[in-house]
Design a protein around this motif. Structure first.
Motif, PDB file in Angstrom:
ATOM      1  N   GLU A 162       0.836  -1.197   0.000  1.00 52.30           N
ATOM      2  CA  GLU A 162       0.000   0.000   0.000  1.00 52.30           C
ATOM      3  C   GLU A 162       0.877   1.255   0.000  1.00 52.30           C
ATOM      4  O   GLU A 162       0.619   2.217  -0.721  1.00 52.30           O
ATOM      5  CB  GLU A 162      -0.899  -0.037   1.242  1.00 52.30           C
ATOM      6  N   GLY A 235      -7.031   3.575   4.325  1.00 48.85           N
ATOM      7  CA  GLY A 235      -6.453   2.878   3.167  1.00 48.85           C
ATOM      8  C   GLY A 235      -5.512   1.773   3.617  1.00 48.85           C
ATOM      9  O   GLY A 235      -5.544   0.658   3.095  1.00 48.85           O
ATOM     10  N   SER A 272     -13.534   2.796   4.394  1.00 45.19           N
ATOM     11  CA  SER A 272     -12.490   3.450   3.610  1.00 45.19           C
ATOM     12  C   SER A 272     -13.085   4.422   2.593  1.00 45.19           C
ATOM     13  O   SER A 272     -12.578   5.523   2.402  1.00 45.19           O
ATOM     14  CB  SER A 272     -11.631   2.362   2.976  1.00 45.19           C
TER      15      SER A 272
END
Ligand code: ADP
Length: 613
Positions: A162, A235, A272
């Motif tokens: 990520e 996230g 999210s």
């Protein structure tokens, strides 16, 4: 946040605190970073310092291009007024009168030059963005690869991915927006300078209006920054959970838990996207409010001019156009600052993570001992956390060619010992010495060429059989591959594959059985001709036939290299000269198998359970 659990604690870096003082409901102590506006800008400054030259050129090109645009606008108004008045002289513009031909030629020339300079600015901005993006990816991945095993191993699943993808992409966007902001602010300065030359009073009014509008919107920018911090964390949580989901696919199918997984993923998705939507609403509303306020300011300016009885049409026209264009640059600047506010938490986050990695580099010195063995452990202890010691009081000496078995109940500290022997973790107490040299002083490159490891679950990657055995090491030729495969009892299996060593294994080598994968990873360990081979439960997940093949390999190797075998299955320990028993983090016995029968109750029980008399 893990799939069904709470947030994981990141151990390696100096991660601490919530994601922002004003971020209500933040989870203090989770793997988040403290965030401050100044911190974000400091990181941005550091990031851009190596590119000062490029930024200076970008600023210069933007400023000159805006000056040319302002000149064009003033000339355009003058030409328009002259045409309406039937005159063939344009002016006064900046106190000068120009013949119509000259004015037209200068206007055209300034347009052409402006386009060239703007294109240069666009090119510089794209180059800056690309180079920063590359640097950030490299910085993050290099830092991760050079950090210690303890930090790498504690990294929550999916986080690095990520960070390397969406976080770096936000940083790239931040730099791109910053380049736009630089262009917009210098254009604004150029326009205001042009405005002052035409009429200082009106320009001062514009300046005041812009300042007012900017400060009215400042709380909004702060809110955007806060929400972006939450967005960044949501996230990361989502990425962690999804990567756990990927790893639990088999169990999910087996236990029919798709429903629960779907609900959880939906919940995380909703969390999210909600934070993302809220951030986006604020970011989208900001320019709209700005535009209305700015037009209001222009209207107020015009009203003020008419109140004081100002009637010079040419000047009003030029100032109006300059004002509107200035406001549009002001708007770009305001949009950019709102976006950058949203990106700053991502910048700071990545920076904190990189610092965390760098603070815990992989251990290693520069000494090259005479050999790996004799290898000595003196009163070695290790604690993962200060409160609890996982292993203590381990003392032994390994002689060249010796085979040492390690047994003990689950959680006793056997794998911890393997990681200490591999040099992946440094003992919290006591010393490990290779041929008399403390392990922390030994050159890591030298060490990795001489010490090999086989884990319980073979880790193969997408690539050919040969690539998987070679594992990115130089100087291993086809004959070495065959020898290692033969030693590992996998040569026949490889030759039976459609393209032999060149057969592509597909994702994570799933064309092979568990036993074949394990023998392949033994070939990987042997191909570097190690002095010391450490195996951590190499056969515990395998069937009897696969175990027998591996046992044959180990007995053929006996005496030719030093081996440490951690095993559950007593049969795997047949070849061992001595066996160490670890119980509850302590070494409770170390002796030859015969003597150990009288020394260790655990050993006697283990033999009885295995049906060995
Ligand atoms: P074994 O290999 O004998 O089953 P381990 O060496 O894996 O035992 O574990 C020894 C102890 O250390 C256990 O209590 C385990 O919970 C703890 N432990 C192992 N790995 C970690 C880790 N990465 N972080 C914290 N504790 C750990």
């Amino acid at each position: 946040m893990t799939l069904f659990g709470g947030r994981r604690q990141a151990s390696g870096g100096r991660r601490a605190g919530g994601a922002g003082g004003s971020d209500k409901g933040s989870d203090k102590g989770s793997d988040t970073v403290a965030y401050s506006k100044r911190g974000g800008w400091t990181v941005m400054g550091r990031l851009l310092t190596p590119h000062k030259g490029r930024i200076a050129l970008l600023s210069l090109a933007s400023f000159a291009s805006a000056l040319l645009e302002a000149l064009f606008i003033v000339l355009l108004t003058g030409i328009g007024m002259a045409l309406v008045g039937g005159k063939d002289v344009v002016g006064p513009a900046y106190g000068q009168y120009l013949p119509m031909d000259t004015a037209l030629a200068v206007a055209c020339g300034s347009l052409v030059l402006r386009v060239i300079l703007s294109l240069i600015a666009v090119h510089l901005s794209a180059a800056l963005t690309a180079v920063v993006s590359t640097e950030q990816r490299q910085r993050l991945s290099h830092a991760f690869l050079h950090t210690s095993w303890s930090v790498q191993q504690a990294e929550p699943a999916g986080r690095l991915q990520e960070l390397l993808t969406s976080f770096v992409s936000r940083i790239t966007q931040a730099v791109s927006v910053l380049a736009t902001a630089i262009t917009a602010s210098l254009s604004l300065v150029a326009f205001l300078a042009a405005g002052v030359a035409v009429d200082p009073l009106s320009t001062a009014a514009v300046l005041f209006a812009l300042g007012l509008v900017g400060s009215v919107l400042s709380p909004m920018r702060r809110a955007i920054r806060r929400r972006s911090t939450r967005n960044a964390r949501a996230g990361l949580d989502f990425a962690n959970a999804v990567s756990e989901l990927g790893a639990l696919g088999l169990e999910m199918q087996t236990y029919g838990a798709q429903g629960a997984f779907t609900d959880r993923i939906d919940e995380l998705t909703a969390e999210s996207t909600l934070t993302q939507r809220r951030t986006q609403v604020l970011q989208g509303a900001q320019p709209q409010i700005y535009t209305s306020l700015a037009y209001g300011a222009v209207l107020a300016g015009l009203a003020a001019l008419s109140l004081v009885g100002f009637r010079d049409l040419a000047v009003i026209g030029a100032v109006m156009l300059l004002m509107l264009r200035s406001l549009s640059y002001g708007q770009q600047l305001s949009n950019a600052s709102a976006s950058i506010a949203g990106f700053l938490p991502f910048l700071e986050w990545v920076d904190e993570v990189v610092k965390g990695y760098a603070e815990s580099p992989a251990p290693g010195g520069s000494v090259r001992p005479d050999g790996v063995v004799p290898f000595e452990a003196t009163d070695v202890a290790y604690a993962y956390t200060p409160e609890r010691t996982a292993l203590a009081g381990v003392t032994f000496r390994l002689e060249p060619g010796e085979a040492l078995g390690v047994i003990g109940p689950s959680g006793a500290g056997k794998s911890t010992l393997a990681q200490l022997l591999l040099g992946l973790r440094a003992p919290t107490n006591g010393t490990l010495r290779a041929a008399g040299v403390p392990l922390e002083d030994v050159d890591r490159g030298w060490w990795s060429e001489r010490v090999a490891f086989v884990a319980q679950d073979a880790r193969l990657f997408t690539g050919t059989v040969a690539e998987n055995i070679r594992f990115f090491r130089d100087g291993i030729d086809a004959e070495d591959l065959r020898t290692a495969a033969r030693q590992a009892n996998i040569l026949d299996d490889i030759e039976a594959l459609p393209q032999g060593f060149d057969t592509h294994l597909g994702e994570r080598g799933n064309q092979l059985s568990g036993g074949q994968r394990q023998r392949l990873s033994i070939a990987r360990a042997l191909v570097g001709r190690p002095e010391l081979l450490i195996l951590d439960e190499p056969t515990s997940a395998l069937d009897g036939i696969s175990e027998a093949l591996i046992r044959t390999t180990l007995s053929q190797l006996h005496g030719r290299l030093t081996v440490v075998i951690i095993a559950h299955r007593m049969s795997t320990l047949d070849i061992c000269d001595r066996i160490m028993v670890i119980e509850g983090g302590r070494m409770t016995a170390l002796d030859a198998p015969g003597a150990l029968r009288s020394d260790s109750e655990f050993y006697r029980n283990a033999l009885a359970v295995a049906g060995i008399a």
